[in-house]
Design an enzyme around this catalytic site. Structure first.
Site, short mmCIF file in Angstrom:
data_model
loop_
_atom_site.label_atom_id
_atom_site.label_comp_id
_atom_site.label_asym_id
_atom_site.label_seq_id
_atom_site.Cartn_x
_atom_site.Cartn_y
_atom_site.Cartn_z
N TYR A 173 37.03 47.70 9.45
CA TYR A 173 38.32 47.05 9.17
C TYR A 173 38.59 47.16 7.66
O TYR A 173 38.95 46.20 7.00
CB TYR A 173 38.32 45.59 9.59
N CYS B 229 39.20 35.46 8.07
CA CYS B 229 40.41 34.71 7.73
C CYS B 229 40.84 33.83 8.91
O CYS B 229 41.86 33.14 8.83
CB CYS B 229 41.54 35.65 7.33
#
Length: 504
Positions: free
Chosen positions: A301, A442
């Site tokens: 990612y 997150c």
């Protein structure tokens, strides 16, 4: 580097650090206890924003340094044996350096801001306390241009109008200024999302006029140089996707740079960039301490490869593989690589690929895997692979050294659309699997689920955890968690200690 292309005892004391406004403030260690969120507590850390409640951006008005969710995080990690969890509250106001704002209203009364919660009614937020002050200044200038040039904001119901959205990003990397002055004097890149198919559409005359207005009133010839550059994005879709696929550079500097994690980073307007660059830099500095010198790293990612490239420089990594599903990040990666120090001896690669497809192919040959997934967390296939990594290791050790790539089409596609930077230093090929997993999250809820799943497998133990206040005024925190393979050393020491205390 040659660039080539291939297409519980007593409650522990946890540490919170806090910074204020635009001046550097020494970090202060304080004891963390559950704090009541009310007007009588920590007024010095209050949002004090006139848009609170009407705007959907912030949900916590008081105690910005202590999001309510942090108490849950402390308890969660404490139960897992992490007694030294730390939380960096970072900058509390003026922290947002990247904002995507809707443009609605009329040409005489434009509204630029966020949607009201649960609606498509835009709330005008000219005095947002989270925005870097120069984002608010750019919004004010844009409104003036809309009014003077009779630019029509987008009407969602009718599908008419000119300007749909604006993205404003602040660069604080101006080497001509002393370091303490760079943040407050940041320049803004303005990306206008125009309601047309291309620059050849009938209404693009107003687009060019608006760009010239911004540049003429905020460019280098003005007393205050506010505007870094102006870009256009063309979008006609009726869905909720902000950007279309077509971009055009209109005025100002083409390249947008920021200094993060010890390297100069290029960020195209189409690529993902962290909104809170100061907090992200703090996280990267902390992360670097957990990567051994000379390690082989895979960054999943990866976006534009900021994390992986910062490790290549700071930890002198033997190799770094960056894997990213968004092809728009490639350009930023290439430009960032061009500014790396010439003495970097890493073999570095960037791959346009989905890391959830045959994840073993990306994990193989790495000592450390770094994951920075979206809010929904890790893909189930990657979690499964990490949960059974010992079996994967056994399986890969038994298979033939050479596996024909034509039997693995996803590998061929990734190789065709990748960038390989090879160094003259010859490193012995490594076929091992990672011993360290660094998880940047997150999404607190998804992290808890992924963390519990990894620990339940007994393949990993949690070594360290830190929190960062990436979005003050919200219930979102960023987590940096470090996992190690096998049983933790601290557990072994405890068992040894118990054995020594037994009577002979």
């Amino acid at each position: 580097m040659a660039l080539s292309f291939f297409s519980l005892p007593a409650p522990p004391i946890h540490r919170i650090t806090c910074q204020a406004l635009s001046v550097a403030v020494p970090s202060v260690a304080v004891e963390v206890a559950p704090l009541p969120v009310n007007p009588n507590s920590s007024l010095s850390c209050a949002l004090n924003c006139t848009h609170f409640q009407s705007c959907s951006g912030c949900t916590q008005e008081y105690n910005l340094h202590h999001p309510v969710v942090i108490d849950e995080a402390i308890g969660f990690f404490n139960k897992l044996g992490i007694k030294d969890f730390s939380f960096d509250s970072c900058r509390l106001w003026g922290w947002r350096c990247r904002a995507k704002l809707a443009v609605r209203g009329s040409s005489t009364n434009p509204l630029i801001g966020l949607y009201e919660e649960g609606t498509h009614n835009v709330v005008d937020i000219p005095d947002c306390k989270s925005h870097h002050p120069n984002i608010n200044a750019a919004v004010q200038l844009l409104k003036k241009g809309i009014i003077e040039l009779n630019v029509e904001p987008y009407d969602e119901d009718q599908g008419t109008g000119d300007l749909r959205y604006v993205q404003i990003a602040v660069t604080t990397h101006d080497t001509s200024l002393p370091i303490p002055e760079r943040y407050k004097n940041g320049k803004v890149q303005v990306s206008l999302v125009w309601n047309s198919r291309s620059e050849n559409s009938a209404n693009t005359g107003k687009l060019n006029a608006l760009a010239n207005f911004l540049w003429g009133n905020g460019g280098p010839k003005r007393k205050v140089h506010l505007i870094h550059s102006v870009w256009a994005n063309f979008q006609t879709s009726s869905n909720n996707i902000i950007f279309g696929n077509r971009w055009r550079h209109l005025l100002g500097e083409r390249d947008f740079w920021e200094h993060i994690g010890g390297i100069d980073v290029s960020l195209a307007p189409s690529s993902f960039g962290q909104a809170n660059t100061r907090a992200f830099d703090s996280l990267l500095r902390k992360l670097q301490k957990y990567v051994p010198q000379g390690a082989s790293v895979v960054d999943l990612y990866a976006g534009a490869g900021v994390i992986g490239l910062s490790l290549a420089v700071s930890r002198k990594c033997r190799s770094v593989k960056c894997v990213e599903v968004n092809k728009e990040s490639r350009q930023s990666f290439e430009k960032t690589v061009e500014r790396l120090p010439t003495n970097v001896e890493s073999n570095i690669s960037w791959h346009h690929a989905d890391a959830s497809i045959e994840p073993t192919s990306w994990l193989l040959g790495s000592d450390v895997v770094v994951v920075d997934p979206p809010r929904k967390g890790l893909n189930p296939s990657l979690v499964k692979e990490l949960r059974h990594i010992s079996a994967v290791e056994l399986r890969t050790s038994k298979r033939p050294e050479k596996v024909k790539d034509e039997k693995r089409p996803w590998i061929l596609r990734a190789r065709e659309d990748s960038i390989q930077i090879e160094n003259t230093t010859v490193h012995e090929e490594n076929q091992s699997l990672p011993q360290t997993l660094i998880y940047i999250s997150c999404g607190w809820e998804s992290f808890k689920e992924d963390c519990s799943s990894l620990l339940a497998s007994k393949e990993w133990h949690l070594h360290k955890a830190h929190g960062f206040n990436f979005f003050p005024g919200t219930q979102s925190i960023e987590i940096l968690a470090v996992f190690k393979r096998g049983r933790g050393a601290s557990t072994k020491k405890k068992k040894l200690g118990k054995k020594q205390k037994r009577p002979h």
